[in-house]
Design an enzyme around this catalytic site. Sequence first.
Site, PDB file in Angstrom:
ATOM      1  N   HIS A  71      59.268  50.470   7.746  1.00 11.99           N
ATOM      2  CA  HIS A  71      59.289  51.461   8.830  1.00 11.99           C
ATOM      3  C   HIS A  71      60.525  52.351   8.804  1.00 11.99           C
ATOM      4  CE1 HIS A  71      55.650  49.834  10.214  1.00 11.99           C
ATOM      5  NE2 HIS A  71      56.092  48.945  11.084  1.00 11.99           N
TER       6      HIS A  71
ATOM      7  N   HIS B  61      53.734  53.503  16.727  1.00  9.14           N
ATOM      8  CA  HIS B  61      53.606  52.046  16.696  1.00  9.14           C
ATOM      9  C   HIS B  61      53.310  51.464  18.079  1.00  9.14           C
ATOM     10  CE1 HIS B  61      54.142  47.973  15.268  1.00  9.14           C
ATOM     11  NE2 HIS B  61      54.502  48.390  14.064  1.00  9.14           N
TER      12      HIS B  61
ATOM     13  N   GLU C 168      47.789  51.415  13.569  1.00  6.69           N
ATOM     14  CA  GLU C 168      48.717  52.404  13.028  1.00  6.69           C
ATOM     15  C   GLU C 168      48.016  53.272  11.980  1.00  6.69           C
ATOM     16  OE1 GLU C 168      52.358  50.158  11.838  1.00  6.69           O
ATOM     17  OE2 GLU C 168      51.241  48.522  12.815  1.00  6.69           O
TER      18      GLU C 168
END
Length: 323
Positions: free
Chosen positions: A103, A173, A288
């Site tokens: 991420h 997210h 996601e």
Amino acid sequence: MNELFGTLSDGTPVHRWTLERAGVRVRVLSYGGIVQSVEVPDRERRTGNVVLGFSGLDGYLTHPEPFLGALIGRYANRIAGARFTLDGVSHTLAPNNGPNSLHGGERGFDKRVWDVAPLEHGLCLTRVSPHGEEGFPGRLEVSVTYTLDERGALGIAYEAVTDAPTPVNLTNHSYWNLAGSGSAAGHELRLAASRFTPVDADLIPTGELAEVAGTRFDFREARRTGSGYDHNFVLDKGVTPAPVEVAELYDPASGRVLTVATTEPGMQLYTADHIGDPFTPGDGIALETQHFPDSPNRPEFPGTVLRPGEVFRSETVYGFSVR
């Protein structure tokens, strides 16, 4: 509406913006572009928050790992070994998930304060990611717009430009719990994906695009999600110029329905099995929309490299209804 939400240790203020239309209320923070809450009615017209979030800024600073509601970049999901080679040049990233980059690294987009400008029915968030941030090459100019349409659907549109070739994979997210509280494990999911990307013990794709038929990954017909998922699904539609509906999440108890339409070719289903205090595993479901994990090291996957003169564009729309 804009209000002060808190202050970082260096004195930087964090603001909260509220959008409201067609019976839907969304609150967004300048810190991390976080979607703090999404309030929608159930079948009895009772309004409840359907995403996991904290009531104050300290919660996000103390518990950053779940990435609750945050904008993710430069690269959503994992890059194996925290390194990749682009145009013959090797780039080393910040490893923050064992040996891998997750991420965007140790301080990705989720931990940055964004500039926010109001729109008629939305917000435009912008920031510049400098060359070398978390090891990624190129100066990346990013804008993300949150909008509520006349039906109360939440749209998230991403754009980015760069001055040097760099991989880009952006997502939001949020963890959805259509019941408004308790476990989300009883939610029913339909997902238009005939294949998924199997992973190794570090959740890095093996490179195979496996068929879901006859496996627990088959959500082509709606069924309960249960637990045990942190996997990328290969959406049947592929990359599209406009959002196409690919998923429906339904909570039988409240009657709330969430639909997801996207331009992206993949969706990471994460059933929050490892979420920690103050939440309980299974309290939310992350859907996601994204390109595939480790694409910079997988030329057979849909490409994620953005080059100078190009514009990265991605859009996802979350629709709300009851039945």
